[in-house]
Structures are given as structure tokens and as C-alpha cells.
Design a protein around this motif. Sequence first.
Motif, PDB file in Angstrom:
ATOM      1  N   ARG A 107      -3.871 -14.008   6.773  1.00  0.00           N
ATOM      2  CA  ARG A 107      -2.616 -14.696   7.084  1.00  0.00           C
ATOM      3  C   ARG A 107      -1.812 -14.922   5.797  1.00  0.00           C
ATOM      4  NH1 ARG A 107      -2.955 -16.381  12.309  1.00  0.00           N
ATOM      5  NH2 ARG A 107      -5.000 -16.909  13.128  1.00  0.00           N
ATOM      6  N   ARG A 108      -2.494 -14.874   4.657  1.00  0.00           N
ATOM      7  CA  ARG A 108      -1.820 -15.093   3.369  1.00  0.00           C
ATOM      8  C   ARG A 108      -0.998 -13.886   2.937  1.00  0.00           C
ATOM      9  NH1 ARG A 108      -5.655 -16.442  -1.206  1.00  0.00           N
ATOM     10  NH2 ARG A 108      -6.695 -14.638  -0.326  1.00  0.00           N
ATOM     11  N   PHE A 109      -1.375 -12.692   3.400  1.00  0.00           N
ATOM     12  CA  PHE A 109      -0.698 -11.465   2.990  1.00  0.00           C
ATOM     13  C   PHE A 109      -0.211 -10.701   4.220  1.00  0.00           C
ATOM     14  CE2 PHE A 109      -3.869 -12.455  -0.257  1.00  0.00           C
ATOM     15  CZ  PHE A 109      -3.069 -12.512  -1.386  1.00  0.00           C
ATOM     16  N   PRO A 110       0.775 -11.253   4.926  1.00  0.00           N
ATOM     17  CA  PRO A 110       1.257 -10.571   6.142  1.00  0.00           C
ATOM     18  C   PRO A 110       2.041  -9.305   5.787  1.00  0.00           C
ATOM     19  CG  PRO A 110       2.662 -12.438   5.654  1.00  0.00           C
ATOM     20  CD  PRO A 110       1.522 -12.470   4.646  1.00  0.00           C
ATOM     21  N   ASP A 111       2.117  -8.388   6.740  1.00  0.00           N
ATOM     22  CA  ASP A 111       2.928  -7.189   6.554  1.00  0.00           C
ATOM     23  C   ASP A 111       4.405  -7.589   6.544  1.00  0.00           C
ATOM     24  OD1 ASP A 111       0.562  -5.774   6.689  1.00  0.00           O
ATOM     25  OD2 ASP A 111       0.810  -5.236   8.797  1.00  0.00           O
ATOM     26  N   PRO A 112       5.217  -6.880   5.776  1.00  0.00           N
ATOM     27  CA  PRO A 112       6.654  -7.190   5.772  1.00  0.00           C
ATOM     28  C   PRO A 112       7.233  -7.039   7.184  1.00  0.00           C
ATOM     29  CG  PRO A 112       6.097  -5.636   4.024  1.00  0.00           C
ATOM     30  CD  PRO A 112       4.875  -5.792   4.863  1.00  0.00           C
ATOM     31  N   PRO A 113       8.051  -7.977   7.625  1.00  0.00           N
ATOM     32  CA  PRO A 113       8.565  -7.935   8.997  1.00  0.00           C
ATOM     33  C   PRO A 113       9.451  -6.726   9.289  1.00  0.00           C
ATOM     34  CG  PRO A 113       9.550  -9.741   7.758  1.00  0.00           C
ATOM     35  CD  PRO A 113       8.508  -9.133   6.878  1.00  0.00           C
ATOM     36  N   GLN A 114      10.046  -6.128   8.285  1.00  0.00           N
ATOM     37  CA  GLN A 114      10.936  -4.991   8.497  1.00  0.00           C
ATOM     38  C   GLN A 114      10.182  -3.656   8.540  1.00  0.00           C
ATOM     39  OE1 GLN A 114      10.656  -6.765   5.725  1.00  0.00           O
ATOM     40  NE2 GLN A 114      10.667  -5.427   3.952  1.00  0.00           N
ATOM     41  N   THR A 115       8.872  -3.663   8.521  1.00  0.00           N
ATOM     42  CA  THR A 115       8.079  -2.439   8.475  1.00  0.00           C
ATOM     43  C   THR A 115       8.319  -1.570   9.709  1.00  0.00           C
ATOM     44  OG1 THR A 115       6.357  -3.548   7.205  1.00  0.00           O
ATOM     45  CG2 THR A 115       5.733  -1.514   8.324  1.00  0.00           C
ATOM     46  N   ASP A 116       8.588  -0.302   9.461  1.00  0.00           N
ATOM     47  CA  ASP A 116       8.714   0.688  10.534  1.00  0.00           C
ATOM     48  C   ASP A 116       7.364   1.407  10.615  1.00  0.00           C
ATOM     49  OD1 ASP A 116       9.256   2.725  12.292  1.00  0.00           O
ATOM     50  OD2 ASP A 116      10.982   3.509  11.184  1.00  0.00           O
ATOM     51  N   TYR A 117       6.481   0.923  11.463  1.00  0.00           N
ATOM     52  CA  TYR A 117       5.119   1.448  11.550  1.00  0.00           C
ATOM     53  C   TYR A 117       5.092   2.896  12.021  1.00  0.00           C
ATOM     54  CZ  TYR A 117       3.730  -3.361  10.858  1.00  0.00           C
ATOM     55  OH  TYR A 117       3.553  -4.602  10.333  1.00  0.00           O
ATOM     56  N   ARG A 118       6.062   3.306  12.795  1.00  0.00           N
ATOM     57  CA  ARG A 118       6.110   4.680  13.305  1.00  0.00           C
ATOM     58  C   ARG A 118       6.337   5.677  12.167  1.00  0.00           C
ATOM     59  NH1 ARG A 118       9.403   3.898  17.263  1.00  0.00           N
ATOM     60  NH2 ARG A 118       7.820   3.930  18.875  1.00  0.00           N
ATOM     61  N   ARG A 119       7.041   5.244  11.128  1.00  0.00           N
ATOM     62  CA  ARG A 119       7.385   6.149  10.027  1.00  0.00           C
ATOM     63  C   ARG A 119       6.714   5.769   8.704  1.00  0.00           C
ATOM     64  NH1 ARG A 119      11.641   5.641  13.254  1.00  0.00           N
ATOM     65  NH2 ARG A 119      12.631   7.505  14.058  1.00  0.00           N
ATOM     66  N   ALA A 120       5.834   4.807   8.717  1.00  0.00           N
ATOM     67  CA  ALA A 120       5.175   4.389   7.473  1.00  0.00           C
ATOM     68  C   ALA A 120       4.428   5.564   6.850  1.00  0.00           C
ATOM     69  CB  ALA A 120       4.214   3.245   7.755  1.00  0.00           C
ATOM     70  N   GLU A 121       4.576   5.718   5.569  1.00  0.00           N
ATOM     71  CA  GLU A 121       3.947   6.829   4.856  1.00  0.00           C
ATOM     72  C   GLU A 121       2.529   6.468   4.425  1.00  0.00           C
ATOM     73  OE1 GLU A 121       6.502   8.268   1.782  1.00  0.00           O
ATOM     74  OE2 GLU A 121       8.200   8.480   3.149  1.00  0.00           O
TER      75      GLU A 121
END
Length: 167
Positions: A10-24
Motif C-alpha cells: 500500500r506504500r508503493f501504489p501504481d501510478p493512477p495514470q498507468t495504461d496497463y494495456r500498453r505498459a512496456e
Amino acid sequence: MLDIGYSLSRRFPDPPQTDYRRAEVTALRHDLFCGDVYLADTEADRELSTAWGWVPVLDFAWALCDIAERLDRDPLGSRASRPQHAELDFTESADRMLFERRFGWVDVEADWMPGDEAPLTFAHGELRREARDFLHDLIADLSELHEPLADNPVIWDLQARFPRVPS
């Protein structure tokens, strides 16, 4: 018996703007899905775990599958008496998990283990099967949290590269 698990931080959440479909690959392996991981010998009631909160759990699963394959490169396979070594290093620290295969068995230890503690030992086939099951289960869990991840071509390739091993 080998059990591999994780918990997301919970201390290191993923950035909310992450596009998981296109994440490299770099983002999937190093920037997303941070938490802790463990390998446990359920029969001996012993565990090797992290407690840092920042370990990229998808990268850990991916690396564990790679290591299981690297430890199987000797043409003699489970008859090979010469030890085969691999290590999993944690990017943000100097800590490592060390793997040594001799015959059909793999010893697993880590830099942070007390010096007098014996390594965890598993059959190589069990390590391969459990690592792949862990990878597929983790991807299913993460895809449930972030539905677009299931449509990411990197994830498709990863699942094809390391299919589940029948029991």
C-alpha cells in the motif's frame, strides 16, 4: 512442498495514470506491482521472504521462471553432478536470492538469511511447476485488479513463453 506467494504494498501504489494495456517491459518488470514475495517449504515450515514492500512482484515471478529454465541447461538434467548456479538480484538493493542445482534438487538461500541457516531445498521439477503456476496466478490476480493488463501483448508473450506445467 513449495509455496510461492506475494502481497502488494500500500506504500508503493501504481501510478493512477498507468495504461496497463500498453505498459512496456521496463514498467511491468520494475515500476509496477510492488510488494513482497516469499518462497516457503510447507513441510519443514520454513520461509524465505522479503519485507521491504518495494519488490516488483511480476518481475520476481518472471525472473523465477527464467531461473528454473537456466538451472536446466545441463544436458544431463537431473543426473548432472556439477552444480548449476543462478541468482536473482533485487534492483534497489544489494540483496540476492541464490539458487544452486545439483542432480534434481535446488537449494535456495538469500543474502539476508542468517549464516547458520540451511537453504530451502526443492525438487527442480517442483520449482519449475510452482514458479509457472505462481506467474499465471499472479497475472490473473493483477488482471482482475487492472482489467486492461490482460490485453497487454507483453503479458501474452510471457504466458506463452512459460505455460503451466501439468502436474
